[in-house]
Design an enzyme around this catalytic site. Sequence first.
Site, mmCIF file in Angstrom:
data_model
loop_
_atom_site.group_PDB
_atom_site.id
_atom_site.type_symbol
_atom_site.label_atom_id
_atom_site.label_comp_id
_atom_site.label_asym_id
_atom_site.label_seq_id
_atom_site.Cartn_x
_atom_site.Cartn_y
_atom_site.Cartn_z
ATOM 1 N N ASP A 179 0.977 5.267 0.116
ATOM 2 C CA ASP A 179 0.196 6.444 0.499
ATOM 3 C C ASP A 179 0.759 7.696 -0.151
ATOM 4 O OD1 ASP A 179 -1.891 5.536 2.368
ATOM 5 O OD2 ASP A 179 -0.169 4.809 3.517
ATOM 6 N N MET B 207 -12.000 4.283 5.248
ATOM 7 C CA MET B 207 -10.948 4.765 6.158
ATOM 8 C C MET B 207 -11.367 4.533 7.609
ATOM 9 S SD MET B 207 -8.364 5.781 4.394
ATOM 10 C CE MET B 207 -7.387 6.436 5.759
ATOM 11 N N ASP C 145 -8.228 0.835 6.329
ATOM 12 C CA ASP C 145 -6.914 1.483 6.413
ATOM 13 C C ASP C 145 -6.884 2.429 7.608
ATOM 14 O OD1 ASP C 145 -4.514 2.776 5.928
ATOM 15 O OD2 ASP C 145 -5.173 3.758 4.082
ATOM 16 N N HIS D 69 -2.880 4.675 -2.760
ATOM 17 C CA HIS D 69 -3.945 5.433 -2.092
ATOM 18 C C HIS D 69 -3.642 6.911 -2.300
ATOM 19 C CE1 HIS D 69 -5.839 6.495 2.100
ATOM 20 N NE2 HIS D 69 -6.480 7.061 1.103
ATOM 21 N N HIS E 137 0.859 -1.193 0.000
ATOM 22 C CA HIS E 137 0.000 0.000 0.000
ATOM 23 C C HIS E 137 0.891 1.239 0.000
ATOM 24 C CE1 HIS E 137 -3.790 2.126 1.039
ATOM 25 N NE2 HIS E 137 -3.053 2.874 1.849
HETATM 26 C C1 DX5 Z 1 -3.197 7.221 6.653
HETATM 27 C C2 DX5 Z 1 -2.782 6.250 5.594
HETATM 28 C C3 DX5 Z 1 -2.541 4.883 6.076
HETATM 29 C C4 DX5 Z 1 -1.460 4.745 7.116
HETATM 30 C C5 DX5 Z 1 -1.974 3.795 8.133
HETATM 31 O O1 DX5 Z 1 -3.632 8.388 6.043
HETATM 32 O O2 DX5 Z 1 -3.758 6.172 4.572
HETATM 33 O O3 DX5 Z 1 -2.309 3.977 4.999
HETATM 34 O O4 DX5 Z 1 -0.238 4.249 6.651
HETATM 35 O O5 DX5 Z 1 -1.088 3.745 9.174
HETATM 36 P P1 DX5 Z 1 -1.380 2.890 10.473
HETATM 37 O O6 DX5 Z 1 -1.529 1.465 10.060
HETATM 38 O O7 DX5 Z 1 -0.168 3.128 11.310
HETATM 39 O O8 DX5 Z 1 -2.624 3.435 11.107
HETATM 40 ZN ZN ZN Z 2 -3.540 4.573 3.046
#
Ligand code: DX5
Ligand code: ZN
Length: 241
Positions: free
Chosen positions: A52, A153, A191, A83, A50
């Site tokens: 970001d 989310m 996520d 994402h 994934h």
């Molecule tokens: C947050 C991101 C996530 C993030 C999640 O905006 O979209 O993908 O990496 O991180 P964790 O798993 O630490 O909550």
């Molecule tokens: Zn993400």
Amino acid sequence: MVELAEPEHAPGLPLLADGELKVAPSVLSADFGALGTEIAKIAGVTDWLHLDVMDGHFVPNITIGPPVVTSIRKCTRMFFDCHLMMTDPGEYLEAFRDAGANSCSVHVEVGETESLCAEMRRLGIGVGLVLNPQTPYEAVAPYLHLVDLLLVMTVHPGFGSQSFIADVMEKLGHAREQAEREGLHVTLQVDGGIDERTAPVAARAGARCFVAGSAVFHSSDPAETVRRIHAAASAAISPGE
Ligand code: DX5
Ligand code: ZN
């Protein structure tokens, strides 16, 4: 280098097979100075990664763009699930595809959803749609038939290491019901705040793809953590549970 996934997603095919569960480690919590090494830690236990993308506008943080995707594409053939936390994703979809993205997910909050979905379809990448915790399910319902993946989310986007918001689970239920009713193959992804404790909650609500950043990359054994999250989610939905 572990080679598990083909770099291209075949249009019209489900992203995950029936009954399949996937953990998608998010490199947001990895060491950006050593991405190749970090990815190698988990490449043997899952074939999704994934990525970001944050533009400093849609969310108050900035991460990576197509050039970094191009660079990490050279060290793995994993499925790149991008994402896009961007105000204007349409400007960059082709660049992400060319850089090696297998799917892109755009936020419903930025609008133009129908044309963004059509553009992703035209580019031959997986079509993903995301909704934030405060966005009601009704915002994505009209587009469910256009997408391969719906990302619900479970934190407010922008940063890793936040706490899982259990209240959004009911949106997974709505998505599952709508997909069943309309005969759609949509992968439900979560996520934010996903770990061994929360993945089962999301799995029971209908999630099949689990993005985990800090739980994986801040752990002493990222591969083992991926295995444990997968096992916990799988146990939660296995018959007899
Ligand atoms: C947050 C991101 C996530 C993030 C999640 O905006 O979209 O993908 O990496 O991180 P964790 O798993 O630490 O909550
Ligand atoms: Zn993400």
